[in-house]
Design a protein around this motif. Structure first.
Motif, PDB file in Angstrom:
ATOM      1  N   ALA A  92      48.957  39.955  18.726  1.00  0.00           N
ATOM      2  CA  ALA A  92      49.129  40.846  17.570  1.00  0.00           C
ATOM      3  C   ALA A  92      48.752  42.273  17.950  1.00  0.00           C
ATOM      4  CB  ALA A  92      48.283  40.363  16.394  1.00  0.00           C
ATOM      5  N   THR A  93      47.681  42.401  18.673  1.00  0.00           N
ATOM      6  CA  THR A  93      47.210  43.743  19.036  1.00  0.00           C
ATOM      7  C   THR A  93      48.232  44.475  19.895  1.00  0.00           C
ATOM      8  OG1 THR A  93      44.926  43.012  18.923  1.00  0.00           O
ATOM      9  CG2 THR A  93      45.350  45.019  20.184  1.00  0.00           C
TER      10      THR A  93
ATOM     11  N   LYS B 200      52.662  48.596  20.112  1.00  0.00           N
ATOM     12  CA  LYS B 200      53.897  48.912  20.860  1.00  0.00           C
ATOM     13  C   LYS B 200      53.647  48.948  22.365  1.00  0.00           C
ATOM     14  CE  LYS B 200      55.673  51.702  17.040  1.00  0.00           C
ATOM     15  NZ  LYS B 200      56.517  52.812  16.627  1.00  0.00           N
ATOM     16  N   ASP B 201      52.746  48.088  22.822  1.00  0.00           N
ATOM     17  CA  ASP B 201      52.480  48.024  24.265  1.00  0.00           C
ATOM     18  C   ASP B 201      53.352  46.917  24.854  1.00  0.00           C
ATOM     19  OD1 ASP B 201      51.515  47.872  26.817  1.00  0.00           O
ATOM     20  OD2 ASP B 201      49.389  47.826  26.252  1.00  0.00           O
ATOM     21  N   TRP B 202      54.632  47.266  25.068  1.00  0.00           N
ATOM     22  CA  TRP B 202      55.603  46.232  25.454  1.00  0.00           C
ATOM     23  C   TRP B 202      55.311  45.643  26.830  1.00  0.00           C
ATOM     24  CZ3 TRP B 202      56.382  45.879  20.810  1.00  0.00           C
ATOM     25  CH2 TRP B 202      56.786  46.927  19.985  1.00  0.00           C
TER      26      TRP B 202
ATOM     27  N   HIS C 113      50.991  42.532  12.377  1.00  0.00           N
ATOM     28  CA  HIS C 113      51.019  41.066  12.342  1.00  0.00           C
ATOM     29  C   HIS C 113      49.759  40.499  11.696  1.00  0.00           C
ATOM     30  CE1 HIS C 113      54.294  41.421  15.204  1.00  0.00           C
ATOM     31  NE2 HIS C 113      54.421  40.109  15.274  1.00  0.00           N
ATOM     32  N   VAL C 114      49.928  39.510  10.859  1.00  0.00           N
ATOM     33  CA  VAL C 114      48.796  38.701  10.392  1.00  0.00           C
ATOM     34  C   VAL C 114      49.126  37.264  10.764  1.00  0.00           C
ATOM     35  CG1 VAL C 114      47.454  37.937   8.413  1.00  0.00           C
ATOM     36  CG2 VAL C 114      48.316  40.291   8.497  1.00  0.00           C
ATOM     37  N   ILE C 115      48.299  36.682  11.598  1.00  0.00           N
ATOM     38  CA  ILE C 115      48.593  35.346  12.127  1.00  0.00           C
ATOM     39  C   ILE C 115      47.557  34.373  11.604  1.00  0.00           C
ATOM     40  CG2 ILE C 115      48.889  33.975  14.229  1.00  0.00           C
ATOM     41  CD1 ILE C 115      49.561  36.641  15.691  1.00  0.00           C
ATOM     42  N   GLY C 116      48.035  33.252  11.044  1.00  0.00           N
ATOM     43  CA  GLY C 116      47.140  32.247  10.478  1.00  0.00           C
ATOM     44  C   GLY C 116      46.462  31.423  11.559  1.00  0.00           C
ATOM     45  N   ALA C 117      45.540  30.584  11.115  1.00  0.00           N
ATOM     46  CA  ALA C 117      44.800  29.736  12.052  1.00  0.00           C
ATOM     47  C   ALA C 117      45.760  28.787  12.767  1.00  0.00           C
ATOM     48  CB  ALA C 117      43.750  28.922  11.302  1.00  0.00           C
TER      49      ALA C 117
ATOM     50  N   PRO D  85      59.467  43.084  19.137  1.00  0.00           N
ATOM     51  CA  PRO D  85      59.207  41.642  19.109  1.00  0.00           C
ATOM     52  C   PRO D  85      58.393  41.257  17.877  1.00  0.00           C
ATOM     53  CG  PRO D  85      58.254  42.670  21.096  1.00  0.00           C
ATOM     54  CD  PRO D  85      58.883  43.757  20.298  1.00  0.00           C
ATOM     55  N   ILE D  86      58.681  40.081  17.367  1.00  0.00           N
ATOM     56  CA  ILE D  86      57.930  39.523  16.238  1.00  0.00           C
ATOM     57  C   ILE D  86      56.720  38.801  16.804  1.00  0.00           C
ATOM     58  CG2 ILE D  86      57.993  37.769  14.420  1.00  0.00           C
ATOM     59  CD1 ILE D  86      59.537  40.263  13.688  1.00  0.00           C
TER      60      ILE D  86
END
Lengths: 425, 158
Positions: free
Chosen positions: B19-20, B25-27, B85-89, B157-158
């Motif tokens: 996510a970070t 935008k650090d591709w 991005h918010v990513i669940g557990a 990218p997602i």
């Protein structure tokens, strides 16, 4: 009458009258993209009358009872396959209370039932069952029921006329219009038949995007060979598109449909022609499989043919990637764009893989198509802020005609010549 | 249990790292979270569930990821935007000495300049993560998205 009074009178009589430069179509008033009222007129004139509109591919409904929900213009329709194998299209509005009864987008069923009062329809859209049609018996008396002269055959769904060719399904609300073949015309039909030559199609999948711009801008995008080498620098960087490619532009006799036909060449270094500042001659792909192009016999030469069938669909052949792109307007400022990628039933597994890999170039995230949606959105923004202005389409002159090169906006001028004739303005 | 906790912790750190870097935008760093012989796909849920192979993007090597990074930087014109991005557990489905299979929900918000933040893409990640000497890396990341309509385009990218 003095000049100010004359101007005021003109403004009052037609506040958004279109001003066409030299009565031609080389300068397109922004108002054709910004007016809601004009958009409703377009829906009637182009999508609901006198035009065959794209519905889908037969391969999407291979079996009896298969159906697909889609749209013509802004009207929801259902395409289904009946017991006798025939393809039918009807409007997704219950004949009883007008409910949009079909909510699934695809599936298989024996009949269609509106959940509200359980009116049921055959796979051809005929009304079959009406609960309590003869009333309800209670204490020896019949209560209610439909009037004695109620006839089920008079209350089917609105059926569209259907045309299928090469596995592609078109429909029209207009039962009096010309045949699909006459509608497309000989010149463009040739390229339609090239792609849909009778081989069975194999669906590879869908991409759906909502583009905040007027629907005509997508037709114009694919009638505009000026931009690919300039906007789509990926094409140029990796040698897939060049302004000096052997090319032809062909239209039907009304100038509404068109085919952009091009053949990749390898003559000069690309930057001699393209003049694209970001071009990098030495740039190589890390993974060349994106451009693992294998010519196919049915191409008959051209490596890319982009066909616009006005108003509803774009047919794409870009090397090994083939798709239909369905335009579904949503008011004057937005449309849904649905991509159906496919292959052919006799494709070897390697060819299917190749088509899928090359599909990375196209679609809402594609290396070369994502930016088309972006420029359409930003064009619409420009039109909205300055509705009395106009766009220019004067590359290659101000007239309309087929060409043997790409350095022209003639197809856009042609589309608006047709638009003006039909819209009467 | 401690081994399982260690795996869980390492996976959540990988997700946080992912996510970070994509939100920054650090591709280049995004590419390096994958092994060379990797898979990265962004696919509509419709295609995934109906068994259609088409993906919105489908890359099958780190080279292709690098080509995308080049495209984003150099060739793809787009209206600039931030993504968050918010990513669940993660749900760990399988964990072995060599790899971890897991799934997690995600939501990506998009913020265009001078505009409000909007929900851009929601779905779930289906991952195969491998243990390498450099730490955990993605062998495969499939982003299967619910979002029925892509709001115009997906560039990053997602």
């Amino acid at each position: 009458m003095n000049a100010i009074d004359a101007t005021l009178t003109q403004l009052q009589s037609s506040p958004s009258a279109l001003n066409w430069y030299e009565n031609g179509t080389s300068r397109i008033p922004f108002r054709v993209y910004t007016d809601a009222e004009r958009h409703r007129k377009e829906l009637e004139a182009f999508f609901y009358k006198n035009h065959w509109c794209y519905v889908g591919l037969e391969a999407e409904i291979p079996n009896v009872g298969d159906f697909k929900r889609t749209a013509i213009g802004e009207r929801s329709v259902v395409m289904s396959r009946a017991e006798d194998g025939s393809v039918h299209v009807f409007e997704n509005v219950c004949a009883h209370r007008g409910m949009q009864f079909c909510r699934e987008r695809h599936g298989n069923r024996k009949d269609f039932v509106c959940p509200y009062h359980q009116w049921s329809y055959s796979l051809k859209g005929d009304l079959q069952g009406v609960p309590f049609i003869r009333g309800v018996k209670q204490d020896g008396k019949v209560n209610g029921g439909m009037p004695p002269d109620f006839k089920k055959e008079e209350h089917g769904l609105t059926k569209l006329r259907v045309a299928t060719r090469g596995g592609v399904v078109f429909a029209t609300f207009d039962h009096a219009m010309e045949s699909f073949e006459d509608f497309v015309g000989e010149a463009v039909l040739h390229y339609f038949d090239r792609m849909f030559n009778g081989r069975k199609l194999k669906i590879l999948g869908y991409n759906r995007q909502r583009i905040p711009g007027n629907w005509k801008l997508m037709q114009e995008n694919i009638k505009d060979p000026y931009h690919p080498g300039l906007l789509h620098t990926w094409f140029v960087t990796f040698g897939l598109w060049r302004a000096d490619n052997k090319a032809e532009l062909k239209m039907d006799r009304h100038f509404r449909h068109a085919a952009m036909i091009s053949t990749r060449g390898n003559a000069q270094a690309a930057n001699e022609v393209s003049k694209v500042s970001s071009f990098k001659e030495t740039m190589q792909l890390h993974d060349a499989r994106f451009l693992d192009i294998v010519p196919e016999a049915w191409w008959n030469g051209p490596t890319a043919v982009m066909t616009t069938l006005f108003p509803s669909v774009i047919l794409q052949q870009q090397v090994n990637s083939v798709s239909t792109r369905h335009i579904q307007p949503r008011g004057n400022g937005e449309f849904d764009f649905v991509w159906t990628h496919f292959g052919y039933e006799d494709d070897a597994p390697e060819m299917t893989e190749r088509r899928l890999r090359q599909s990375n170039l196209f679609g809402p995230a594609g290396f070369v198509s994502a930016d088309d949606g972006e420029v359409i959105e930003l064009s619409q923004k420009g039109f909205e802020q300055k509705p009395d202005h106009r766009a220019l389409a004067e590359l290659g002159g101000r007239d309309v005609g087929d060409t043997d090169h790409m350095v022209t906006e003639t197809l856009i001028r042609g589309m608006y010549a047709y638009w003006r004739k039909v819209m009467g303005e | 249990m401690s081994e399982q906790l260690e795996t869980y912790f390492a996976v959540t750190q990988l997700h946080a790292r992912y996510a970070t870097v994509v939100d920054a935008k650090d591709w280049d760093a995004w590419c390096e979270l994958f092994v060379d012989d990797c898979v990265y796909r962004i696919q509509p849920r419709e295609n995934y569930e109906r068994g259609f192979p088409l993906a919105t993007l489908s890359f099958t090597s780190k080279g292709m990821l690098k080509d995308r990074a080049y495209g984003i930087r150099e060739t793809l014109f787009h209206d600039p935007y931030y993504q968050r991005h918010v990513i669940g557990a993660p749900l760990i489905l399988e964990s072995s000495a060599t790899h971890i299979d897991c799934e997690s929900n995600y939501a990506v918000f998009r913020t265009k300049l001078s505009e409000l933040s909007t929900v851009f893409n929601v779905g779930r990640y289906i991952d195969r993560i491998v243990r390498t000497p450099e730490g955990l890396r993605f062998q495969s990341r499939q982003c299967v998205y619910d979002s029925e309509m892509i709001p115009n385009s997906i560039i990053y990218p997602i």
